[in-house]
Write a protein that holds these residues in place. Structure first.
Motif, PDB file in Angstrom:
ATOM      1  N   VAL A 122      38.155  38.914  33.063  1.00  0.00           N
ATOM      2  CA  VAL A 122      37.036  39.584  33.735  1.00  0.00           C
ATOM      3  C   VAL A 122      36.825  38.614  35.110  1.00  0.00           C
ATOM      4  O   VAL A 122      36.771  37.198  34.764  1.00  0.00           O
ATOM      5  CB  VAL A 122      35.918  39.448  33.009  1.00  0.00           C
ATOM      6  N   THR A 123      36.777  39.040  36.267  1.00  0.00           N
ATOM      7  CA  THR A 123      36.568  38.328  37.485  1.00  0.00           C
ATOM      8  C   THR A 123      35.851  39.368  38.432  1.00  0.00           C
ATOM      9  O   THR A 123      35.398  40.180  38.226  1.00  0.00           O
ATOM     10  CB  THR A 123      37.969  37.963  37.836  1.00  0.00           C
ATOM     11  N   THR A 124      35.970  38.579  39.623  1.00  0.00           N
ATOM     12  CA  THR A 124      35.333  39.402  40.794  1.00  0.00           C
ATOM     13  C   THR A 124      36.379  39.837  41.998  1.00  0.00           C
ATOM     14  O   THR A 124      37.371  39.095  42.036  1.00  0.00           O
ATOM     15  CB  THR A 124      34.260  38.622  41.507  1.00  0.00           C
ATOM     16  N   PRO A 125      36.105  40.798  42.862  1.00  0.00           N
ATOM     17  CA  PRO A 125      37.065  40.840  43.825  1.00  0.00           C
ATOM     18  C   PRO A 125      37.326  39.965  44.733  1.00  0.00           C
ATOM     19  O   PRO A 125      38.445  39.634  45.355  1.00  0.00           O
ATOM     20  CB  PRO A 125      36.537  42.043  44.896  1.00  0.00           C
ATOM     21  N   ALA A 126      36.439  38.826  44.882  1.00  0.00           N
ATOM     22  CA  ALA A 126      36.563  37.524  45.672  1.00  0.00           C
ATOM     23  C   ALA A 126      37.869  36.902  45.136  1.00  0.00           C
ATOM     24  O   ALA A 126      38.292  36.164  45.775  1.00  0.00           O
ATOM     25  CB  ALA A 126      35.313  36.886  45.795  1.00  0.00           C
ATOM     26  N   ALA A 127      37.935  36.712  43.676  1.00  0.00           N
ATOM     27  CA  ALA A 127      39.182  36.187  43.246  1.00  0.00           C
ATOM     28  C   ALA A 127      40.377  36.840  43.025  1.00  0.00           C
ATOM     29  O   ALA A 127      41.413  36.456  42.651  1.00  0.00           O
ATOM     30  CB  ALA A 127      38.674  35.744  41.793  1.00  0.00           C
ATOM     31  N   ALA A 128      40.525  38.000  43.689  1.00  0.00           N
ATOM     32  CA  ALA A 128      41.714  38.603  43.676  1.00  0.00           C
ATOM     33  C   ALA A 128      42.897  38.413  44.438  1.00  0.00           C
ATOM     34  O   ALA A 128      44.155  38.528  44.095  1.00  0.00           O
ATOM     35  CB  ALA A 128      41.460  40.552  44.138  1.00  0.00           C
ATOM     36  N   ARG A 129      42.566  37.882  45.630  1.00  0.00           N
ATOM     37  CA  ARG A 129      43.503  37.466  46.428  1.00  0.00           C
ATOM     38  C   ARG A 129      44.195  36.335  45.959  1.00  0.00           C
ATOM     39  O   ARG A 129      43.746  35.359  45.440  1.00  0.00           O
ATOM     40  CB  ARG A 129      42.845  36.944  47.718  1.00  0.00           C
ATOM     41  N   GLY A 130      45.507  36.713  46.124  1.00  0.00           N
ATOM     42  CA  GLY A 130      46.650  35.551  45.577  1.00  0.00           C
ATOM     43  C   GLY A 130      46.770  35.373  44.145  1.00  0.00           C
ATOM     44  O   GLY A 130      47.595  34.481  43.627  1.00  0.00           O
ATOM     45  N   LEU A 131      46.178  36.078  43.105  1.00  0.00           N
ATOM     46  CA  LEU A 131      46.225  36.306  41.982  1.00  0.00           C
ATOM     47  C   LEU A 131      47.501  36.781  41.505  1.00  0.00           C
ATOM     48  O   LEU A 131      47.683  38.130  41.645  1.00  0.00           O
ATOM     49  CB  LEU A 131      45.290  37.005  41.013  1.00  0.00           C
ATOM     50  N   ASP A 132      48.550  36.376  41.141  1.00  0.00           N
ATOM     51  CA  ASP A 132      49.939  36.512  41.025  1.00  0.00           C
ATOM     52  C   ASP A 132      50.356  36.620  39.405  1.00  0.00           C
ATOM     53  O   ASP A 132      50.755  35.703  38.748  1.00  0.00           O
ATOM     54  CB  ASP A 132      51.043  35.677  41.744  1.00  0.00           C
ATOM     55  N   LEU A 133      49.477  37.478  38.696  1.00  0.00           N
ATOM     56  CA  LEU A 133      49.736  37.657  37.457  1.00  0.00           C
ATOM     57  C   LEU A 133      50.536  38.636  36.839  1.00  0.00           C
ATOM     58  O   LEU A 133      50.616  39.671  37.230  1.00  0.00           O
ATOM     59  CB  LEU A 133      48.156  37.683  36.668  1.00  0.00           C
ATOM     60  N   PRO A 134      51.693  38.058  36.163  1.00  0.00           N
ATOM     61  CA  PRO A 134      52.921  39.135  35.790  1.00  0.00           C
ATOM     62  C   PRO A 134      52.352  40.084  34.842  1.00  0.00           C
ATOM     63  O   PRO A 134      51.665  39.973  34.078  1.00  0.00           O
ATOM     64  CB  PRO A 134      53.901  38.424  35.150  1.00  0.00           C
ATOM     65  N   ALA A 135      52.837  41.395  34.833  1.00  0.00           N
ATOM     66  CA  ALA A 135      52.803  42.445  33.898  1.00  0.00           C
ATOM     67  C   ALA A 135      51.339  42.990  33.822  1.00  0.00           C
ATOM     68  O   ALA A 135      50.863  43.374  32.683  1.00  0.00           O
ATOM     69  CB  ALA A 135      53.274  41.848  32.518  1.00  0.00           C
ATOM     70  N   VAL A 136      50.508  42.885  34.907  1.00  0.00           N
ATOM     71  CA  VAL A 136      49.118  43.670  34.450  1.00  0.00           C
ATOM     72  C   VAL A 136      49.283  45.085  34.591  1.00  0.00           C
ATOM     73  O   VAL A 136      49.914  45.540  35.546  1.00  0.00           O
ATOM     74  CB  VAL A 136      48.144  43.171  35.852  1.00  0.00           C
ATOM     75  N   GLN A 137      48.955  45.764  33.474  1.00  0.00           N
ATOM     76  CA  GLN A 137      48.958  47.178  33.487  1.00  0.00           C
ATOM     77  C   GLN A 137      47.958  48.113  33.730  1.00  0.00           C
ATOM     78  O   GLN A 137      47.908  49.611  34.077  1.00  0.00           O
ATOM     79  CB  GLN A 137      49.580  47.420  32.055  1.00  0.00           C
ATOM     80  N   ALA A 138      46.773  47.355  33.952  1.00  0.00           N
ATOM     81  CA  ALA A 138      45.502  48.059  34.066  1.00  0.00           C
ATOM     82  C   ALA A 138      44.321  47.232  35.014  1.00  0.00           C
ATOM     83  O   ALA A 138      44.329  46.109  34.403  1.00  0.00           O
ATOM     84  CB  ALA A 138      44.820  48.831  32.871  1.00  0.00           C
ATOM     85  N   VAL A 139      43.722  48.017  35.744  1.00  0.00           N
ATOM     86  CA  VAL A 139      42.627  47.268  36.480  1.00  0.00           C
ATOM     87  C   VAL A 139      41.436  48.323  36.641  1.00  0.00           C
ATOM     88  O   VAL A 139      41.529  49.539  36.568  1.00  0.00           O
ATOM     89  CB  VAL A 139      43.008  47.077  37.800  1.00  0.00           C
ATOM     90  N   TYR A 140      40.314  47.716  36.278  1.00  0.00           N
ATOM     91  CA  TYR A 140      39.021  48.320  36.149  1.00  0.00           C
ATOM     92  C   TYR A 140      37.977  48.062  37.065  1.00  0.00           C
ATOM     93  O   TYR A 140      37.821  46.751  37.199  1.00  0.00           O
ATOM     94  CB  TYR A 140      38.275  48.705  34.773  1.00  0.00           C
ATOM     95  N   CYS A 141      37.271  48.800  38.075  1.00  0.00           N
ATOM     96  CA  CYS A 141      36.349  48.250  39.088  1.00  0.00           C
ATOM     97  C   CYS A 141      35.037  48.707  38.643  1.00  0.00           C
ATOM     98  O   CYS A 141      34.872  49.987  38.514  1.00  0.00           O
ATOM     99  CB  CYS A 141      36.990  48.698  40.424  1.00  0.00           C
ATOM    100  N   LEU A 142      34.029  48.113  38.577  1.00  0.00           N
ATOM    101  CA  LEU A 142      32.852  48.359  38.341  1.00  0.00           C
ATOM    102  C   LEU A 142      32.057  48.537  39.909  1.00  0.00           C
ATOM    103  O   LEU A 142      31.652  47.533  40.410  1.00  0.00           O
ATOM    104  CB  LEU A 142      31.918  47.502  37.635  1.00  0.00           C
ATOM    105  N   GLY A 143      32.196  49.842  40.284  1.00  0.00           N
ATOM    106  CA  GLY A 143      31.792  50.150  41.632  1.00  0.00           C
ATOM    107  C   GLY A 143      32.623  50.361  42.587  1.00  0.00           C
ATOM    108  O   GLY A 143      33.771  50.083  42.384  1.00  0.00           O
ATOM    109  N   PRO A 144      32.133  50.688  43.570  1.00  0.00           N
ATOM    110  CA  PRO A 144      33.154  51.101  44.740  1.00  0.00           C
ATOM    111  C   PRO A 144      33.653  49.912  45.610  1.00  0.00           C
ATOM    112  O   PRO A 144      32.997  48.975  45.774  1.00  0.00           O
ATOM    113  CB  PRO A 144      32.468  52.010  45.722  1.00  0.00           C
ATOM    114  N   PRO A 145      34.946  49.910  46.300  1.00  0.00           N
ATOM    115  CA  PRO A 145      35.346  48.792  47.051  1.00  0.00           C
ATOM    116  C   PRO A 145      34.353  48.706  48.340  1.00  0.00           C
ATOM    117  O   PRO A 145      34.010  49.512  48.889  1.00  0.00           O
ATOM    118  CB  PRO A 145      36.802  49.096  47.243  1.00  0.00           C
ATOM    119  N   ALA A 146      34.441  47.284  48.761  1.00  0.00           N
ATOM    120  CA  ALA A 146      33.637  47.259  49.985  1.00  0.00           C
ATOM    121  C   ALA A 146      34.365  47.728  51.094  1.00  0.00           C
ATOM    122  O   ALA A 146      33.877  48.206  52.126  1.00  0.00           O
ATOM    123  CB  ALA A 146      33.355  45.559  50.215  1.00  0.00           C
TER     124      ALA A 146
END
Length: 353
Positions: free
Chosen positions: A252-276
């Motif tokens: 669980v994190t925020t869009p501000a932390a998304a940049r640069g996250l190189d995490l292998p084998a992520v299969q699903a992303v859920y967003c609470l709300g629309p993108p800025a």
């Protein structure tokens, strides 16, 4: 972490902060020494006790590198560099303009010869004003652009293999319950003998991310192991290590932390709300479709009207199709539905609120 891996380090479970032989003590197969300017303590060490003596590579934020260089007592970090790599260059230029100016002016000053090579990296770099800023300030000369093919249909486009879908919720208050039910449905769809899909949930703010963590943990107990990564939180490296090595399967994190996250084998992303905006959504959805992760699915929970229109506008800008998904059916509380389903419905309601 990437620098550590490039120099031959292992990211197995034993190599986490606080343990012997971790990445902060690692010198590489050829004695290559890496140090960080990522914490105030490291800045003080650099300025005081030779922490950066004989170092081959320094990894840090523009603010902390600039702080370590600041006189009196400052140390030369970039004045003798052969290569400067600025990851997420557009975000750095926007959020740390003064610090970045200080660092690059020192590295590329008129007395510096030969000039180091400068590499700008970023998924949303092409669509930003950052390259022109670097040209205007004289930080780029004889530049060359490298665009990775197949990453999307536009310069910002997320991987083409990602499936995009949305769930329309009538009220924002329904977001957590809908998210929990959809996660349960998707986990059940993966098969009883399969490991739970590696999942990232993006909440709009740090406060909301912290607030939904415990309800998610209770509802998904036994199905997923959860970690929380907040930009201003503690133990970020431990959190990332737990997700990387499988100790946690839901982040669980925020869009501000998304940049640069190189995490292998992520299969699903859920967003609470629309993108800025399109850049933010590209970085969020870009956690999917990476090497070893398969195609992946991105799900946004939005209210009808303005939020849905915002999502559709961003999808159009990115050149992707976003499909509607019916909200998962609530577990009925009707006694006629059976004792087990009634108990499940009551348990979920208790856990979520």
């Amino acid at each position: 972490m990437l620098m550590y891996q490039l120099l031959g380090g292992s990211l197995n479970r034993g190599h986490v902060p606080g343990t012997p032989g971790n990445m902060f003590n690692y010198s590489g197969p050829r004695g290559i020494k890496v140090r960080g300017q990522l914490l105030p303590e490291e800045v003080e060490a650099a300025r005081g006790d030779g922490y950066l003596d004989a170092v081959h590579a320094v990894v840090g934020t523009p603010e902390l590198i600039a702080a370590a260089m600041q006189m009196p007592g400052g140390v030369e970090i970039v004045q003798h560099a052969k290569l400067l790599v600025i990851d997420e260059a557009d975000a750095c230029a926007e959020a740390a303009t003064k610090a970045l100016d200080s660092v690059l002016s020192a590295a590329l000053g008129p007395a510096i010869s030969p000039r180091p090579a400068v590499v700008l990296v970023g998924a949303s770099l092409v669509a930003s004003a950052t390259p022109q800023l670097f040209r205007t300030r004289g930080w780029l000369r004889d530049e060359q652009s490298v665009i990775v093919p197949g990453s999307g249909t536009t310069p910002l486009g997320p991987p083409a293999s990602v499936r995009h879908r949305y769930i329309a919720i009538e009220r924002k208050e329904q977001a957590l319950a809908t998210l929990c039910r959809q996660l349960q449905a998707d986990y059940q769809g993966s098969g009883p003998d399969e490991a739970p899909p590696r999942t990232i949930v993006f909440a709009p703010s740090e406060a909301q991310a912290a607030a939904i963590a415990d309800p998610l943990r209770r509802v998904l107990w036994g199905a997923a192991r959860l970690s929380v990564l907040l930009p201003g939180g503690a133990d970020a490296l431990r959190t990332l290590s737990a997700f990387r090595d499988g100790s946690a399967t839901l982040l669980v994190t925020t869009p501000a932390a998304a940049r640069g996250l190189d995490l292998p084998a992520v299969q699903a992303v859920y967003c609470l709300g629309p993108p800025a905006d399109a850049a933010q959504h590209a970085h969020v959805v870009g956690r999917l479709g990476r090497i070893g992760g398969g195609p992946g699915t991105a799900t946004s929970l939005v209210t009808p009207g303005a939020e849905l229109e915002q999502l559709r506008a961003v999808a159009a800008e990115l050149g992707v199709q976003v499909e509607p998904l019916a909200a998962p059916e609530a577990v009925p509380l009707d006694p006629e539905a059976g004792v087990q389903r009634l108990r499940k419905g009551l348990d979920d309601l208790f856990s979520m609120y």
